[in-house]
Scaffold this active site. Structure first.
Site, PDB file in Angstrom:
ATOM      1  N   GLU A   1       0.826  -1.221   0.000  1.00 54.47           N
ATOM      2  CA  GLU A   1       0.000   0.000   0.000  1.00 54.47           C
ATOM      3  C   GLU A   1       0.854   1.263   0.000  1.00 54.47           C
ATOM      4  O   GLU A   1       2.058   1.214   0.283  1.00 54.47           O
ATOM      5  CB  GLU A   1      -0.962   0.014   1.184  1.00 54.47           C
ATOM      6  CG  GLU A   1      -0.263   0.100   2.515  1.00 54.47           C
ATOM      7  CD  GLU A   1      -1.100   0.795   3.583  1.00 54.47           C
ATOM      8  OE1 GLU A   1      -1.636   1.888   3.328  1.00 54.47           O
ATOM      9  OE2 GLU A   1      -1.192   0.241   4.684  1.00 54.47           O
TER      10      GLU A   1
ATOM     11  N   LYS B   1      -3.226  -1.888  15.594  1.00 51.97           N
ATOM     12  CA  LYS B   1      -2.575  -0.954  16.504  1.00 51.97           C
ATOM     13  C   LYS B   1      -3.535  -0.583  17.629  1.00 51.97           C
ATOM     14  O   LYS B   1      -4.727  -0.420  17.396  1.00 51.97           O
ATOM     15  CB  LYS B   1      -2.172   0.295  15.718  1.00 51.97           C
ATOM     16  CG  LYS B   1      -1.038   1.062  16.346  1.00 51.97           C
ATOM     17  CD  LYS B   1      -0.548   2.162  15.441  1.00 51.97           C
ATOM     18  CE  LYS B   1       0.591   1.692  14.567  1.00 51.97           C
ATOM     19  NZ  LYS B   1       1.061   2.724  13.650  1.00 51.97           N
TER      20      LYS B   1
END
Ligand code: PSU
Ligand code: MN
Length: 312
Positions: A31, A166
């Site tokens: 990405e 995260k």
């Protein structure tokens, strides 16, 4: 001719990516929001190129994905990577809802996990390596802030190799959404879902798989059944680079408080939190970030290789 998603648009593939796909050789999507918004310049550009090198060294062809002048791209040139990295957060961050608008307007932008999955699927790429995926934000009961990455995993058949979720996010709720929508979450060599900088989020994965071949077989089984979605392949940060939970948790609490005070909302939330956590944790988190992305690139290349051997 219809593309794999049922439309007619096809991405512009680099020559290397086009040839590999035509010959049935492994390709790994990468990405670009991680380049523009995930890390500071110039480490972002150096890392993006190093990740491509790592994919190649492990037998697959890298396809870094973005939108350039309104064209969907699978396989960026060095100059294109340099330009996205140099522009940093001033580049548009494109998720699913932004793609048609960017194409119609001839814009350039970096793709999130969701948009990268879409362009990878259009190109015929099945395996994608990144750092961390988006998820359900803390306080989503009020804000409704749930990343489009999760819904893309529901409908688009691309395996996403990441270092878990995260802890700027609500990890428990993120897992609930994935479960509700039937997205498998696999741990590579672990029973525990990693939390990006930390090897254990405190939550379990659905299954532990210990080899790239086992992961490729699970993907093949999913797609052979006609289950259209993706899979989360969670690969813990290498031990030597894992950060202590207390350091990370403190930085995340401060970043969340700053976002609330500054009234950050919508697509700005994740980039704001990432940048703030990076600032607060300094060089250690950057080193961990780089190490885990390289680690994911290696695993993704191996999984893509096994998948081509299975004829998938
Ligand atoms: N989480 C990370 N690093 C990242 C991102 C998320 O640990 O770089 C980026 C990815 O591009 C991801 C996007 O797809 O943020 C999610 O943004 P949002 O929450 O706005 O959907
Ligand atoms: Mn959001």
């Amino acid at each position: 001719m219809a593309n794999p998603m049922g439309g007619t648009a096809l991405p512009d593939c680099s020559a290397e990516v086009r040839e590999a796909l035509a010959a049935g050789r492994p390709v790994v999507a990468l990405e670009s929001t991680i380049i523009s918004h995930g890390m500071p310049y110039p480490q972002n550009v150096a890392t993006a190129l190093q990740v491509e090198g790592e994919v190649r060294a492990h037998g697959a062809v890298p396809a870094t994905i973005a939108v350039v002048d309104g064209r969907l791209k699978a396989g960026l040139s060095r100059a294109e990577i340099e330009s996205l990295g140099r522009a940093g957060p001033s580049v548009s961050k494109l998720s699913r809802r932004d793609l048609p608008l960017a194409v119609a307007a001839g814009q350039t932008g970096a793709t999130t996990v969701a948009a990268t999955m879409i362009i990878a699927a259009l190109a015929g790429i099945r395996v994608f390596a990144t750092g961390g995926i988006g998820g359900v934000h803390r306080g989503a009961g009020e804000s409704f802030d749930i990343s489009a990455d999760l819904l893309e995993l529901v409908r688009t058949p691309v395996a996403v190799v990441c270092a878990g979720v995260k802890s700027i996010l609500d990890i428990r709720l993120t897992l609930e959404v994935l479960e509700t929508h039937g997205v498998p979450v696999v741990g590579y060599g672990t029973d525990r879902l990693p939390a990006f900088f930390a090897r254990d989020s405190g939550f379990a994965v659905d299954a532990r798989l210990d080899t790239p071949a086992q992961i490729a077989r699970a993907l093949q089984a999913q797609w052979a059944m006609g289950l259209r979605g993706g899979m989360v392949i969670a690969n813990p940060v290498p031990e030597a680079h894992a950060l202590p939970r207390a350091v990370i948790d403190g930085a995340i609490e401060m970043a969340l408080a700053d976002a609330a005070v500054q009234g950050i909302t919508g697509k700005a939330v994740t980039p704001f939190l990432l940048a703030r956590v990076n600032e607060l944790t300094g060089g250690n988190s950057l080193a961990a970030n780089i190490a885990l992305i390289l680690n994911n690139a290696r695993l993704a290349a191996a999984v893509a290789g096994e998948l081509t051997r299975l004829g998938g």
